[in-house]
Write an enzyme that holds these catalytic residues in place. Structure first.
Site, mmCIF file in Angstrom:
data_model
loop_
_atom_site.group_PDB
_atom_site.id
_atom_site.type_symbol
_atom_site.label_atom_id
_atom_site.label_comp_id
_atom_site.label_asym_id
_atom_site.label_seq_id
_atom_site.Cartn_x
_atom_site.Cartn_y
_atom_site.Cartn_z
ATOM 1 N N SER A 332 45.871 31.615 42.355
ATOM 2 C CA SER A 332 46.908 32.605 42.058
ATOM 3 C C SER A 332 48.314 32.031 41.989
ATOM 4 O O SER A 332 49.238 32.718 41.548
ATOM 5 C CB SER A 332 46.871 33.720 43.110
ATOM 6 O OG SER A 332 45.656 34.434 43.028
ATOM 7 N N ASP A 356 44.524 49.640 37.111
ATOM 8 C CA ASP A 356 43.771 48.681 37.927
ATOM 9 C C ASP A 356 42.778 49.444 38.796
ATOM 10 O O ASP A 356 43.088 49.844 39.928
ATOM 11 C CB ASP A 356 44.723 47.866 38.796
ATOM 12 C CG ASP A 356 43.985 46.789 39.594
ATOM 13 O OD1 ASP A 356 42.744 46.814 39.629
ATOM 14 O OD2 ASP A 356 44.656 45.932 40.204
#
Length: 688
Positions: A332, A356
């Protein structure tokens, strides 16, 4: 009477004939001698005179003193000192074993000294002298001098010896010197530099000792010595002093370096990993950690087989220069650059909210968030703060791998950053072209849109170095200004009274819009304030921007990540990248803890301590150096790697990444055979 007179006349004639023939023969011989004398004294005078002069005069090289290496505050990291040695000339010794046995009666000579001597003897010229023992004390030198008449062919000499006072600290960046190998000799001859290495036994093998070899070495001096017919020196006719090598002043701060190394080398919980800290406005590398490390002093005169096996067989690979030679998926920590690419390429607006539901569906496959968390409608800012995989999964197919490749490469990903160390790898920043060249099977050469999904979250085929991540973070902190990262800050030569700064100007500037940079930096600040690293940075006296990361080392294929059921080598890598203070960055950091687990709980605390140390108001900050002669989180979901990202079972290496060949001399035991002549003794071959 008549007959007697006749015989007497014949004898007289014969005698006269003999006298004439003998005179002519003697005259002929003298003619030859006179002709030969004419040839030697007149016709070949110049050549023979020169040869006689060469026999009378010997040119003796004087090796220069190797330049010192110091940190930014003047702490010595590598230096050379004068050392006395006992050396044996094989051509003047009938039996080396007997001589060594006799020497052992007056001065200590260890078995390791003997092994090293025989190793050197195997590759030495018959008429050269070979070192038997070094570090001769004054008492030992006096003892040998008193008994030297017993040892023809054995001499006491002086040499320069390299020493690394800091031991294992910063060993990978400093490197080490080792004995000149056949490959080194071939390279020196090819470059026309072999003359400058007469009388020198060692050369830089790794680290800045290798990359700055020509600068550190200096220039060899020469001494013309008149010698007698027996080979003994009579007087010095002419002398050219050697020029010492330049001293290197590094940008490294050893206080920060040792503090960061201590975080990895905690005796209760030692970790493998790497950390690089850079000053964004100058490109100066402030700390360069590769854990575990090794002692470079072991390699100077050839490492013995026990220590070599201990280092080379260690599963933690202490000889691996992790920041530039180790390649990893960066997880990430890649997301801020992917988001900036989306803004710069006009693919997505910062305010656009993406649904999401906890997963992204593509081609009939679901890619879930870490921890299967659900974030609902998510903006770019929130996606970075909470590390929403779904948001970045959705960017992959619409951005395309080539667009992402070209944008990210500007920051230093997928290319050599230019740091002044040998052996830096390019790693893999995937693209369609890369895949075509990486695989031979035509079916595997095709890039599939779904593969970009894993690449967009720093997984998939991504395999990058921590130096690249640190440099990219530094460039981001400097608003797109690419200052080449460098370990050496100044080259100084006190003899020539010259000093040169290694890097003065940026290589280039990435055209980035201020409003786009503001979005990314604000989100990275909130990662430390409200996101995955908020507990770690709570109470900090400064505002830091950063991003945690957790990278898988194998595909879970939808299964849950159970750390207790996995071997340590299969645990996720923990990463962190960031800079501080956020509004005026003084330091940019990237680090990895191999198989450490979550970036938010393992890597981020290390970065916090590095920031705390460097930005502490009580730290004694040295003034800017100029040479004196210079002219000029529990309630939050734990950040895991997504269980559905694609981790290739085998990723082919970048063909441009060649391993830096610096195999040292490795001294193994040899049979105890005696030499009845000056021929080299049998030893085991150098390990390759």
């Amino acid at each position: 009477m008549f007959e007697f007179g006749q015989k007497s006349g014949l004898q007289r004639k014969r005698l006269i004939t003999r006298i004439i023939v003998g005179s002519l023969f003697i005259l002929f011989c003298f003619s030859i001698l006179i002709y030969r004398l004419w040839v030697l004294q007149v016709e070949r005078y110049d050549g023979l005179s020169e040869r006689a002069e060469r026999n009378r005069i010997s040119l003796i090289p004087i090796p220069p003193r190797r330049g010192e290496v110091v940190d930014r505050n003047g702490l010595v990291l590598a230096r050379s000192y004068r050392d006395y040695t006992i050396e044996i000339a094989p051509a003047h010794v009938k039996n080396t074993d007997e001589v060594i046995a006799q020497l052992r009666e007056i001065i200590p000579v260890s078995d390791l000294d003997v092994r090293r001597f025989k190793r050197r003897l195997s590759g030495a010229h018959r008429f050269s002298s070979v070192m038997l023992r070094h570090n001769i004390t004054d008492d030992e030198a006096a003892t040998f001098a008193a008994h030297s008449y017993r040892f023809p062919g054995v001499s006491l000499k002086a040499r320069w010896v390299r020493e690394y006072p800091q031991g294992e600290s910063a060993a990978h960046l400093i490197g080490y010197v080792g004995r000149i190998s056949e490959k080194d000799k071939e390279l020196l001859e090819k470059e026309g530099r072999e003359g400058n290495y007469r009388g020198t036994d060692v050369i830089g093998k790794k680290g800045i000792e290798a990359s700055y070899e020509e600068i550190l070495h200096g220039k060899t001096g020469w001494e013309e010595v008149e010698i007698s017919a027996s080979g003994r020196p009579v007087r010095v006719l002419k002398k050219t002093d050697p020029i010492p090598g330049d001293n290197l002043r590094l940008s490294i701060d050893m206080g920060l370096q040792k503090m960061a190394e201590g975080l990895f080398n905690n005796p209760r919980n030692p970790q493998r990993g790497a950390l690089v800290a850079i000053e964004p406005t100058t490109g100066e590398v402030l700390a360069y950690v590769s854990a575990p490390s090794f002692d470079p002093n072991l390699f100077i005169d050839g490492i013995d087989v026990e220590n070599w096996r201990r280092l080379s067989d260690d599963e933690d690979a202490p000889l691996l220069d992790r920041p530039i030679s180790g390649t990893f998926p960066i997880g990430s920590t890649y997301k801020p650059f992917v988001a900036l690419a989306a803004l710069s390429l006009g693919i997505r607006d910062a305010e656009t909210r993406i649904p999401d539901p906890g997963y992204f569906e593509y081609g009939g496959q679901r890619f879930h968030n870490a921890g299967r968390a659900v974030y609902g409608p998510t903006s770019m800012h929130r996606a970075i703060v909470v590390s929403s995989d779904t948001y970045f999964f959705s960017l992959g197919p619409i951005m395309g791998v080539d667009n992402l490749h070209d944008f990210a490469q500007q920051f230093g990903f997928g290319k050599r950053t230019g740091v002044d160390l040998p052996g830096e790898k390019r790693g893999i920043l995937p693209s369609r072209e890369w895949k075509r060249q990486a695989y031979k099977d035509p079916k595997k050469q095709v890039w599939h849109a779904g593969e970009t999904i894993s690449v967009a979250v720093g997984q998939g085929y991504n395999s990058l170095t921590i130096m690249q991540l640190a440099q990219a973070t530094s460039v981001l902190a400097a608003n797109g200004v690419y200052m080449r990262p460098h370990i050496v800050n100044w080259l100084e030569n006190p003899v020539t009274r010259k000093a040169e700064q290694v890097v003065k100007e940026p290589d280039y500037v990435i055209p980035l819009k201020p409003e786009h940079l503001r979005v990314i930096k604000n989100a990275m600040v909130d990662v430390n304030r409200f996101g995955t690293a908020k507990k770690i940075f709570a109470g900090a006296r400064y505002v830091a921007a950063g991003k945690t990361g957790t990278a898988q080392v194998f595909s879970l294929k939808g299964a849950r990540y159970n750390v207790r059921a996995l071997n340590k080598s299969l645990h996720d890598h923990a990463l962190y990248m960031g800079f501080a203070p956020a509004d005026n960055p003084k330091i940019a950091v990237a680090l990895i803890v191999e198989n450490g687990g979550w970036g938010s709980t393992v890597a981020a605390p290390i970065a916090r301590k590095v920031f705390d140390y460097w930005l502490s108001p009580t730290r004694q900050e040295a003034p800017e150096y100029v040479p004196p002669f210079y002219e000029e989180a529990s309630e939050d979901p734990q950040e895991e790697s997504s269980p559905d990202t694609e981790v290739p079972a085998e990723t082919p290496r970048n063909p441009e990444d060649r391993t830096h060949d610096a195999t040292p001399d490795i001294l193994e035991p040899v049979p105890n055979t005696s030499s009845t002549s000056a021929n080299p003794l049998p030893v085991l071959q150098e390990v390759r």
